[in-house]
Design a protein around this motif. Structure first.
Motif, PDB file in Angstrom:
ATOM      1  N   ASP A   1     -12.652   5.552  -3.817  1.00  0.00           N
ATOM      2  CA  ASP A   1     -11.720   6.385  -3.836  1.00  0.00           C
ATOM      3  C   ASP A   1     -10.271   5.910  -3.986  1.00  0.00           C
ATOM      4  OD1 ASP A   1     -13.782   8.048  -4.389  1.00  0.00           O
ATOM      5  OD2 ASP A   1     -13.550   9.333  -2.391  1.00  0.00           O
ATOM      6  N   THR A   2      -9.833   4.950  -2.977  1.00  0.00           N
ATOM      7  CA  THR A   2      -8.546   4.484  -2.723  1.00  0.00           C
ATOM      8  C   THR A   2      -8.469   2.862  -2.848  1.00  0.00           C
ATOM      9  OG1 THR A   2      -8.819   6.332  -1.144  1.00  0.00           O
ATOM     10  CG2 THR A   2      -6.841   5.026  -0.984  1.00  0.00           C
ATOM     11  N   ARG A   3      -8.715   2.605  -3.709  1.00  0.00           N
ATOM     12  CA  ARG A   3      -8.686   1.188  -3.971  1.00  0.00           C
ATOM     13  C   ARG A   3      -7.549   0.168  -3.519  1.00  0.00           C
ATOM     14  NH1 ARG A   3     -13.354   0.449  -7.544  1.00  0.00           N
ATOM     15  NH2 ARG A   3     -12.953  -1.829  -7.033  1.00  0.00           N
ATOM     16  N   SER A   4      -6.300   0.905  -3.385  1.00  0.00           N
ATOM     17  CA  SER A   4      -5.380   0.168  -2.787  1.00  0.00           C
ATOM     18  C   SER A   4      -5.533  -0.019  -1.268  1.00  0.00           C
ATOM     19  CB  SER A   4      -3.933   0.829  -2.955  1.00  0.00           C
ATOM     20  OG  SER A   4      -4.135   2.155  -2.002  1.00  0.00           O
ATOM     21  N   VAL A   5      -6.063   0.769  -0.719  1.00  0.00           N
ATOM     22  CA  VAL A   5      -6.463   0.559   0.933  1.00  0.00           C
ATOM     23  C   VAL A   5      -7.380  -0.333   0.893  1.00  0.00           C
ATOM     24  CG1 VAL A   5      -7.035   1.659   2.863  1.00  0.00           C
ATOM     25  CG2 VAL A   5      -5.509   2.938   1.280  1.00  0.00           C
TER      26      VAL A   5
ATOM     27  N   ASP B   1       0.943   7.434   1.126  1.00  0.00           N
ATOM     28  CA  ASP B   1       0.111   8.398   0.828  1.00  0.00           C
ATOM     29  C   ASP B   1      -1.338   8.184   1.009  1.00  0.00           C
ATOM     30  OD1 ASP B   1       2.406  10.284   0.948  1.00  0.00           O
ATOM     31  OD2 ASP B   1       2.628  10.162  -1.151  1.00  0.00           O
ATOM     32  N   ASP B   2      -1.612   7.082   0.228  1.00  0.00           N
ATOM     33  CA  ASP B   2      -2.860   6.473   0.292  1.00  0.00           C
ATOM     34  C   ASP B   2      -3.500   6.235   1.541  1.00  0.00           C
ATOM     35  OD1 ASP B   2      -3.178   6.818  -2.276  1.00  0.00           O
ATOM     36  OD2 ASP B   2      -3.063   4.787  -2.812  1.00  0.00           O
ATOM     37  N   LEU B   3      -2.502   5.352   2.444  1.00  0.00           N
ATOM     38  CA  LEU B   3      -3.025   5.107   3.621  1.00  0.00           C
ATOM     39  C   LEU B   3      -3.258   6.347   4.815  1.00  0.00           C
ATOM     40  CD1 LEU B   3      -3.665   2.691   5.193  1.00  0.00           C
ATOM     41  CD2 LEU B   3      -1.402   2.397   5.798  1.00  0.00           C
TER      42      LEU B   3
ATOM     43  N   LYS C   1      -4.406   9.098   3.988  1.00  0.00           N
ATOM     44  CA  LYS C   1      -5.832   9.334   3.902  1.00  0.00           C
ATOM     45  C   LYS C   1      -6.816   8.961   4.697  1.00  0.00           C
ATOM     46  CE  LYS C   1      -4.992  10.248  -1.228  1.00  0.00           C
ATOM     47  NZ  LYS C   1      -5.050   9.750  -2.253  1.00  0.00           N
TER      48      LYS C   1
ATOM     49  N   VAL D   1       0.687  -1.290  -0.011  1.00  0.00           N
ATOM     50  CA  VAL D   1      -0.024  -0.038  -0.087  1.00  0.00           C
ATOM     51  C   VAL D   1       0.978   1.331   0.197  1.00  0.00           C
ATOM     52  CG1 VAL D   1      -1.603   1.315   1.424  1.00  0.00           C
ATOM     53  CG2 VAL D   1      -2.046  -1.075   1.189  1.00  0.00           C
ATOM     54  N   ASP D   2       0.473   2.115  -0.852  1.00  0.00           N
ATOM     55  CA  ASP D   2       1.103   3.432  -0.910  1.00  0.00           C
ATOM     56  C   ASP D   2       1.004   4.345   0.232  1.00  0.00           C
ATOM     57  OD1 ASP D   2       2.604   5.356  -2.404  1.00  0.00           O
ATOM     58  OD2 ASP D   2       0.916   6.662  -1.987  1.00  0.00           O
TER      59      ASP D   2
END
Lengths: 254, 254
Positions: free
Chosen positions: B123-127, B25-27, B29, B22-23
């Motif tokens: 919005d944040t698929r990776s999370v 920055d994404d996390l 959020k 997981v990126d």
DNA sequence: CGTCCTATTGATGGGGTTCAAGGCGTGTGG
DNA sequence: CCACACGCCTTGAACCCCATCAATAGGACG
């Protein structure tokens, strides 16, 4: 495997339309989804421990189990899958399986590409929710299995397991009256319940002797549903049914 | 509760960024999401059996447990939640809880509206995938717990549980060396493992006697990680870690 | 008609529970 | 500051549920 009772419609339809608020037409789309149907013979491995699976799998008919072996060769059956269950541990994330998945009886499974599945879920939200619900049910069943193993005696474990299997078969529309064909050997029951086959045999005899069930090795017939449920402290809250619907129908079916 | 080791960053970041793709920055959020943070005291009920919960709950700090009581008053602790775990049984479907959720230590939980959560996931698929992974981990842990209860002896159960807790704390960045504070009384350990408190006491003494661990009631210090893992047949495939990353770091940390 | 698999039953023993008592540390109130 | 209470750990002794070993019986099947 002969067909049991009145099962002309898919177990999925029965479970999700009759026992969950899914529109029948939506669910029918699930049966038209792009997939590959595979027939497994009893004993076939569907997925071995360590293998990576890239497809979403659903169980259309037959019994399947999840199991693990300890180093000293003992088997623990962790979960029994019945028609309308989701075989794949994860619908989206496909990881290496941490357990064996193996057919107990001849079975039919349906393999779907994850991308197809995801598209279907975004198109048909109600069915997506239904499968979420199913996955919650499995977690509830796993937790109930933990209580069974940790804090119940052998007789109670067997009674409790039989009631759960009966209830789940009922949800999928695979039984009407309070008896069903059980394809598990006494050895398998032992491996589900963390017991020895010898003791399972004895406790089965006791359950029969107490008049709670009839059992002849392949057929379980529950004589006194409410009595047995009370005997082994069974309740079905872990199946997350709306209201007492199932209980009411259960009584009606006796 | 004093802070353990170097835990300046959120356990979520540690677990999902360092041990999953997981990126960061994404996390981050996720930590800015609209939510209500609640502090619980040790012993507080977070969710009672039968209650319906309408919020998604995450555990930020502290230990929490899922438990059930049998009719005759025995408790079975089915699962222990550690920081970075998802407390709510289901992220989307909110049903009546089939079990108690209760704080073991003082804890901080974060309540999020389901609609907010769903929006965030789209919005944040990776999370979203990361939380899917976490939910798969919990299922793996439940299944492992079933094997523990069904097919392992008392000493092995304790050793196995300690290794799992250690490993999970490590994933969340809450331990560095092979010792950690365990807020469970011997009675609690018994209720996790389906044993009596008396026998837990004796087997703990044996583990200490064998030189595998040090234990003083609040602190567990694993003396011989690999030896203990081999002793109780522990492996971490059910945590679905990429490759042997954790094992490697584990060795490094000793 | 033997072979194999599963169920069944008996005998023995052990891992773990239960009951019970004592120890130890901590907090609390007189 | 001591006394007492309370929660938890610790240890002993008796017992029991269930595992293990072993032997027999009973189909199903070639």
């Amino acid at each position: 495997m002969r067909k049991q009772s009145v099962n002309l419609e898919s177990p999925f339809v029965h479970r999700f339309v009759r026992h969950y608020q899914v529109d029948e037409d939506d669910l029918k789309k699930f049966h038209e989804i792009a997939c590959r149907e595979v027939h497994c013979a009893a004993g076939d491995d569907i997925l071995k421990r360590g293998e990576k699976l890239t497809q979403v799998i659903f169980l259309m008919s037959g019994w399947v189990m999840r199991s693990r072996y300890t180093r000293d060769g003992n088997r623990q059956i962790m979960h029994i899958l019945l028609p309308s269950d989701i075989v794949t541990p994860g619908v989206f994330v496909t990881t290496h399986s941490d357990h064996h998945i193996c057919a107990i009886t001849d079975s039919i499974i349906r393999l779907v590409e994850p991308t197809v599945m995801q598209q279907f879920f975004t198109d048909t939200r109600s069915v997506a929710a239904a499968f979420w619900w199913a996955s919650q049910q499995e977690q509830g069943i796993l937790r109930e299995q933990i209580v069974r193993l940790g804090r119940r005696s052998a007789v109670h474990r067997i009674a409790h397991l039989f009631l759960e299997l009966y209830q789940r078969l009922f949800l999928a529309g695979l039984v009407d009256s309070a008896n069903f064909t059980i394809p598990l050997k006494q050895n398998d029951i032992a491996d589900v319940l963390g017991l020895s086959n010898v003791h399972v045999n004895r406790m089965l005899r006791r359950l029969v002797g107490l008049g709670y069930i009839d059992y002849n090795g392949t057929q379980v017939s529950i004589q006194d549903l409410d009595g047995l449920a009370s005997f082994c402290d069974f309740d079905l809250s872990h199946l997350h049914l709306d209201s007492t619907l199932a209980t009411a129908e259960k009584r009606g079916a006796v």
